[in-house]
Motif scaffolding. Sequence first.
Motif, short mmCIF file in Angstrom:
data_model
loop_
_atom_site.label_atom_id
_atom_site.label_comp_id
_atom_site.label_asym_id
_atom_site.label_seq_id
_atom_site.Cartn_x
_atom_site.Cartn_y
_atom_site.Cartn_z
N PRO A 1 0.84 -1.20 0.00
CA PRO A 1 0.00 0.00 0.00
C PRO A 1 0.87 1.25 0.00
O PRO A 1 1.98 1.23 0.58
N SER B 1 2.52 4.78 1.01
CA SER B 1 2.74 5.35 2.34
C SER B 1 1.82 6.55 2.54
O SER B 1 1.22 7.06 1.59
N LEU B 2 1.74 7.00 3.79
CA LEU B 2 0.85 8.11 4.12
C LEU B 2 1.26 9.37 3.37
O LEU B 2 0.42 10.11 2.85
N THR C 1 0.23 9.13 -0.13
CA THR C 1 -1.22 9.31 -0.24
C THR C 1 -1.57 10.79 -0.18
O THR C 1 -2.39 11.28 -0.96
N SER D 1 -1.16 0.61 8.93
CA SER D 1 -0.97 1.74 8.00
C SER D 1 -2.14 1.81 7.02
O SER D 1 -2.56 2.89 6.61
N GLN D 2 -2.69 0.65 6.68
CA GLN D 2 -3.89 0.68 5.81
C GLN D 2 -5.07 1.29 6.56
O GLN D 2 -5.87 2.02 5.98
N THR E 1 -4.72 4.91 6.49
CA THR E 1 -5.16 5.40 5.18
C THR E 1 -6.68 5.49 5.14
O THR E 1 -7.25 6.45 4.61
N LEU F 1 -7.91 8.61 6.79
CA LEU F 1 -7.74 9.77 5.92
C LEU F 1 -8.77 9.77 4.77
O LEU F 1 -9.49 10.75 4.55
N THR F 2 -8.85 8.65 4.08
CA THR F 2 -9.74 8.65 2.89
C THR F 2 -11.21 8.66 3.29
O THR F 2 -12.02 9.29 2.61
N SER G 1 -8.83 2.92 -1.92
CA SER G 1 -7.63 3.50 -1.32
C SER G 1 -6.78 2.43 -0.63
O SER G 1 -5.60 2.65 -0.37
N VAL G 2 -7.40 1.29 -0.27
CA VAL G 2 -6.58 0.21 0.31
C VAL G 2 -6.44 -0.94 -0.67
O VAL G 2 -6.18 -2.08 -0.30
#
Length: 428
Positions: free
Chosen positions: A128, A130-131, A134, A338-339, A342, A345-346, A371-372
């Motif tokens: 995925p 990274s932040l 993204t 981390s997903q 994400t 955020l999304t 997004s994931v």
Amino acid sequence: MSGSNGSKGLLGFYFGTSLVARILVATALGAAVGLALGPQAAAVKPLGDLLLRLLRMIVVPVVFFSLVVGASSVSPSRLGSVGIKLIAYYTITTALAVTVGLLFANLLKPGLGLVLEGTGGATLSATPPSLVETLLNVVPTNPVEALAGGNMLQIIFFALLLGIGISTLSESQDPRLSSAGQAVFKVCEGGAEAMYKITKWIMEYAPIGVFALIATVFSQQGSKVAGPLAMALGTVYLAFGAHMVVIYGAALKAFGLSPLGFFRRAREAMITAFVTRSSSATLPVTMEVSEEMLGVSKGIFSFTLPLGATINMDGTAIYQGVCVMFVANCMGQALSLSQQLTVILTATLASIGTAGVPGAGAIMLLMVLNSVGISVSEGTAAAAAYAMILGIDSIMDMGRTLLNVTGDMVGTVVVAKGEGELDGSKWD
Ligand code: ASP
């Protein structure tokens, strides 16, 4: 002759019945037919795929037009300290909402153990982004490409900028510029309204599509889906309740307001949101309640509520957090930390971009899934899991719209209190 009368009667009955009732009946019928007929029920699959295609068709224009209109409805001169505080409040509570949804989903693990089979290859992406990547990716290098490719984050970024640009133009002292700004605004407003109409039409078809999607799912998966779906629904509603009590309760208390007093006074708007499943449709009631029952001044709520109905969707955010986990669990894969970041955020951005109309959140869920690295395309396990959620979307939509509208009102009274614009006598 009698046949044509009969079919008219049937159509009349179909369109005369409320959408919620039709979708609920379609869900039950689909499950029954799928279970009874087994693999034969898969014949109706194209009707379900049609609904998926229609929904995916409308997502880009709906988001683009409603965001441009939302952002340009705020006059730049009013985007002062109140605006910044309010947007910060809305964004923070929305991010908290996704987090609450994810917490409950991690705890209760809806969908776990139900590994759906798909014919396609939708898997979570191995690496995925990274932040930082993204975040950088939110800025499109070519807005037309973003629109054509359906890159939602980039579309949201560009539409917000365009909206602010249009409202700056409209406020210009130069009559040529201000009339040009207003003309573009009108075009986008018309575009947004037309897209809401199309969404309505799609929703008229939704019961048939939901019937086919659920029948297909049940014909392949059998009764094992009933438990996980109930679990997903329970998880979402528990998270709604927790957010309402903990987050809203704390925000109100922090400003010296009684949470119980608030809920008692706000209930009419909350119930309207629950039954209409639309923040926009509830807006007139929300405004009336805020003025008459909660004692907020017009100067505050005329700005905070329409903005809230457009961008502040805590219920939608919770739902997206839970449902992403549900789909991943159904695919037999866990989301890494981390997903999940994400997703926070999304889903925050996606709920900002969700139109306040019935079913909009389910469309935006596609973007959060993307997004994931989960792509909902025909024949995949992700599509089967998504179809299951769509089958009960109307029930989820009632609760999330209620929370969306409640969040707008909490933000409004809190800001009003902070600005000394709350009539305390209404709270006695
Ligand atoms: N129906 C919701 C609303 O109007 C949006 C959604 O579908 O999540 O607030």
